[in-house]
Design a protein around this motif. Structure first.
Motif, short mmCIF file in Angstrom:
data_model
loop_
_atom_site.label_atom_id
_atom_site.label_comp_id
_atom_site.label_asym_id
_atom_site.label_seq_id
_atom_site.Cartn_x
_atom_site.Cartn_y
_atom_site.Cartn_z
N PHE A 30 0.84 -1.19 0.00
CA PHE A 30 0.00 0.00 0.00
C PHE A 30 0.88 1.25 0.00
N GLU A 60 -7.83 0.96 -0.13
CA GLU A 60 -8.20 -0.02 -1.14
C GLU A 60 -6.98 -0.41 -1.97
N SER A 88 -4.79 -1.23 -5.07
CA SER A 88 -4.83 -0.66 -6.42
C SER A 88 -4.74 -1.71 -7.52
N HIS A 110 -12.60 3.84 7.79
CA HIS A 110 -12.36 5.21 8.23
C HIS A 110 -12.53 5.36 9.74
N ASN A 157 0.22 6.95 2.09
CA ASN A 157 -1.00 7.64 2.53
C ASN A 157 -1.91 6.66 3.27
N GLU A 212 -4.81 6.95 4.30
CA GLU A 212 -6.22 7.03 3.93
C GLU A 212 -6.53 6.25 2.66
N GLU A 213 -5.53 5.78 1.97
CA GLU A 213 -5.75 4.94 0.79
C GLU A 213 -5.80 3.49 1.27
N ARG A 270 -6.86 -2.31 3.47
CA ARG A 270 -5.68 -2.01 4.29
C ARG A 270 -5.92 -2.36 5.76
#
Length: 573
Positions: A269, A277, A279, A296, A272, A274-275, A287
Motif C-alpha cells: 500500500f 483499497e 490498487s 475510516h 498515505n 487514507e488509501e 488495508r
C-alpha cells in the motif's frame, strides 16, 4: 581539562570511567550500568556516552582493598553529535556537570566526561534509561516499539516484537547482566544525547511501557485515561495533546519504515494511510481489518505489514565500534596477500571474491568498500504458536569469522511477523532497494581525521531449502527442477510406503547443464504459478539487487546439505 595554554591537566585527564565489582561485573561509573565483559563496557562507553577509548581503565573491587591501573578515556563525540565538556572537582570526581560545547568553543582531545550520579531524583532506573537510549540506535528494538502503535495482539500484530527484540538486540549489549538497584541521573544522560524536552518525556514514557511489557492496547488506554483526567484538572493546558501514543512513537519512527501490504495480492500500500483499497485491478483487499465501512473508523487496525530498519545507521555505528575497523583492515590485507594462493579457507578465498580484489574491482585497495552476506529463516514466536518471525540479517565478510557472526556485529535489515510465509517477492524487493542504496551511495565515515565513503555489496545469501525456494520464487526441493545450481530434474523413487525425489550421481555426458545468471533471469520471466519454466514460477525480489548473482549467490546450505545430510547418512551406514 585543557589549560589556557593548550596543555592538558594530567590530574584531571586520567579518570576512571568503569570498574570491576566484587562479583566480577564491569560497572559504568557514568550511569551505573553493569555489564558482563570488558569489551561490552568499552562499547557501551563509546556508543552511549560518546567516549573515545584510548586505553583501558579498570578499578578492581574486593571486599578489603581496591587496586587501580593507569587509564584514560577521552571525550569524543560521534558524527553529528554535540561534543560535551566535563567540569569536575579535583577532590571529588562524582560531582560533575555536563555542558554542551558551542561550535566556536575549543576543547582538548583528552578532556574526560563524568556523569553526576548522586543528588538528583529521577523516575527512571539507569538501566531502563540506558535501554531506551539504546533503542534509538538499535533498529531491531526500535521496530518492536514502533510496531506496537499500529497493531493489536493478533497473529499479525508486530507489537509482539517487543518480546523478541529484547533478547535479540543486534546493536546493544543484550548478553549483559544489569542491576536495577542503581539509579542514575536521567536528565544528564538524556541531555548528553541532545534530545528535546518532548523527546525526553517520550523516552521516559516508552521506557515505563517496555519495562512492564505492556501491550499496545494497554498503552493507549493508559494515555487516554491520563489525558481525559488531566483535561478536567488543567482545562487550559495545551500540552495535553502530547499524551497520544502515536505522537510519542513519532519521535523514533524515523529509524524504521513500516510497509503494509494487501493480504490477497501482496501489493504494498502507498504511504498515505487514507488509501485503504488495493490498487491491483480485480483485487478487493483492504488495508485495515473489518469491512469497507470500518476503514475510516478511529480505532481501525491494519491487517499485515513488515518492518525495514535503518541499515545505514546500524552500519555506521558498527564501523565506529572500537576495534572493528582495525579487524577489517587486517582481514582485507590478508585477502590481498593470499589472493594468488589456491586455498579455500573462507569466503575471501573464493573465486568470486578474488575477482573483486583486482585493481579495478569493487574491493580494490584504492577503495574502502565492503561486502556482506545475508541470512533469513523463520522461527516460531512462541513454542506453541503458528506465528512466525522472518528477520533478515547482514554479516560483514571483511570481519574475521569470530567477529563476523557475533550477535553484536550483525545488522538487522528487516523483520516480518505472521502466520505462514512472508510475501517473499515484495519482502526481498524492498530489501534489494535498501542494499542498492548502500551499493551506490554508501555511507560516510570519519576515519583517522578523514571522511571516507564506504560502499557495501551483498555477495550471497544463506537459507535452508524451503526458504531459498521462496526467496528465488522457484519449486520446492521435492519438486522437479528444484536445483539452483544445475538443470537436474531428479527422479522419483519409492521410499518406505511412499515416494521421494532423489538426484542420482551422473558422470560424463550425462552431467546436467549448469545454470547461469542470465538463464535464470529468462526462466523467471517466462515462468508463472500455473506453468513453471525450469522450476521458476516468476520474478524473484532479488533480481533488483545490484552486484548479486542469482546462481553464485545462492550457496548450498552447509548444515542441512552436508552435516545433517551426507555426513549423517554415512555415519548411520
Amino acid at each position: 581539562m585543557a589549560d589556557s595554554d593548550g596543555t592538558d591537566d594530567s590530574a584531571n585527564s586520567k579518570i576512571n570511567n568503569f570498574h570491576i565489582t566484587c562479583d566480577g561485573k564491569f560497572e559504568c561509573l557514568l550511569c551505573r550500568r553493569r555489564l558482563s565483559s570488558k569489551q561490552n563496557i568499552l562499547i557501551h562507553l563509546h556508543r552511549i556516552h560518546c567516549l573515545k577509548v584510548e586505553d583501558t581503565c579498570i578499578i578492581e573491587d574486593s571486599e578489603e582493598d581496591i587496586t587501580c591501573t593507569s587509564t584514560t578515556l577521552s571525550g569524543s563525540c560521534m558524527k553529528e553529535d554535540i561534543p560535551l565538556e566535563a567540569d569536575f572537582d579535583s577532590e571529588s570526581s562524582s560531582n560533575v556537570s555536563l555542558q554542551p560545547h558551542t561550535e566556536n568553543e575549543e576543547y582538548g582531545e583528552h578532556e574526560c566526561m563524568h556523569a553526576h550520579n548522586a543528588g538528583s531524583e529521577t523516575d527512571l532506573d539507569g538501566d531502563d534509561l540506558d535501554k531506551t537510549v539504546d533503542l534509538l540506535s538499535s533498529s531491531s528494538s526500535t521496530a518492536s516499539m514502533a510496531e506496537i502503535s499500529n497493531c493489536d495482539n493478533s497473529c499479525s500484530d508486530p507489537s509482539n516484537f517487543s518480546d523478541v527484540s529484547s533478547s535479540s538486540d543486534v546493536s546493544s549489549l543484550s548478553d549483559s547482566d544489569e542491576d536495577g538497584d542503581h539509579l542514575a541521573s536521567s536528565d544528564e544522560e538524556i541531555e548528553s544525547h541532545s534530545l528535546t524536552e518532548q523527546e525526553t518525556q517520550a523516552l521516559k514514557i516508552l521506557s515505563c511501557f517496555l519495562r512492564n511489557s505492556l501491550p499496545a492496547s494497554a498503552c493507549r488506554d493508559i494515555l487516554e485515561t491520563l489525558k481525559n483526567t488531566m483535561k478536567d484538572m488543567f482545562p487550559n493546558s495545551e500540552k495535553l495533546a502530547f499524551l497520544d501514543f502515536g505522537h510519542i512513537l513519532s519521535h523514533i519512527n524515523s529509524l524504521i519504515e513500516i510497509l503494509r501490504y494487501c493480504i490477497l495480492c501482496n501489493k504494498i500500500f502507498p504511504d498515505n494511510v487514507e488509501e485503504f483499497e488495493c490498487s491491483t485491478q480485480g483485487c478487493d483487499g483492504l488495508r485495515y481489518k473489518g469491512p469497507h465501512s470500518s476503514q475510516h473508523s478511529r480505532g481501525r487496525q491494519p491487517r499485515q505489514c513488515f518492518v525495514m530498519a535503518d541499515t545505514k545507521t546500524q552500519l555506521i555505528n558498527l564501523l565506529q565500534t572500537p576495534g572493528i575497523w582495525k579487524d577489517i583492515e587486517k582481514s582485507r590485507q590478508l585477502a590481498h596477500e593470499t589472493r594468488e594462493l589456491d586455498i579455500i579457507a573462507d569466503i575471501s578465498t573464493g573465486d568470486a571474491y578474488k575477482e573483486m580484489l583486482s585493481d579495478e574491482g569493487f574491493l580494490s585497495p584504492n577503495f574502502n568498500n565492503l561486502t556482506a552476506i545475508f541470512n533469513t529463516d523463520g522461527v516460531n514466536l512462541y513454542s506453541s504458536s503458528k506465528t512466525e518471525l522472518w528477520p533478515i540479517f547482514l554479516a560483514i565478510n571483511e570481519l574475521s569469522p569470530s567477529m563476523r557472526f557475533a550477535r553484536d556485529n550483525m545488522l538487522l535489515v528487516g523483520i516480518w511477523q505472521g502466520k505462514g510465509k512472508p510475501p517473499f517477492t515484495q519482502y526481498m524487493s524492498v530489501f534489494s532497494q535498501a542494499m542498492n542504496d548502500l551499493y551506490t551511495n554508501g555511507v560516510h565515515l570519519q576515519l583517522d581525521d578523514e571522511t571516507v565513503n564506504i560502499r557495501l555489496a551483498v555477495l550471497c545469501g544463506v537459507a535452508d531449502l524451503p526458504a531459498n525456494a521462496g526467496i528465488l520464487n522457484m519449486t520446492y526441493f521435492n519438486g522437479s527442477d528444484a536445483c539452483i545450481t544445475c538443470m537436474e530434474s531428479g527422479v522419483v523413487v519409492r521410499q518406505g510406503k511412499g515416494t521421494a525425489r532423489c538426484y542420482p550421481y551422473r558422470s560424463g555426458e550425462s552431467v546436467p547443464e549448469a545454470r547461469d545468471h542470465q538463464g535464470v533471469l529468462e526462466n523467471m520471466r517466462k515462468g508463472t504459478d500455473k506453468k513453471r519454466s525450469k522450476g521458476f514460477k516468476g520474478i524473484s525480489g532479488l533480481v533488483a539487487l545490484e552486484s548479486y548473482n542469482l546462481v553464485k549467490g545462492s550457496v548450498p546450505d552447509y548444515m542441512h546439505a552436508v552435516l545433517l545430510g551426507v555426513m549423517k547418512t554415512l555415519l548411520n551406514k
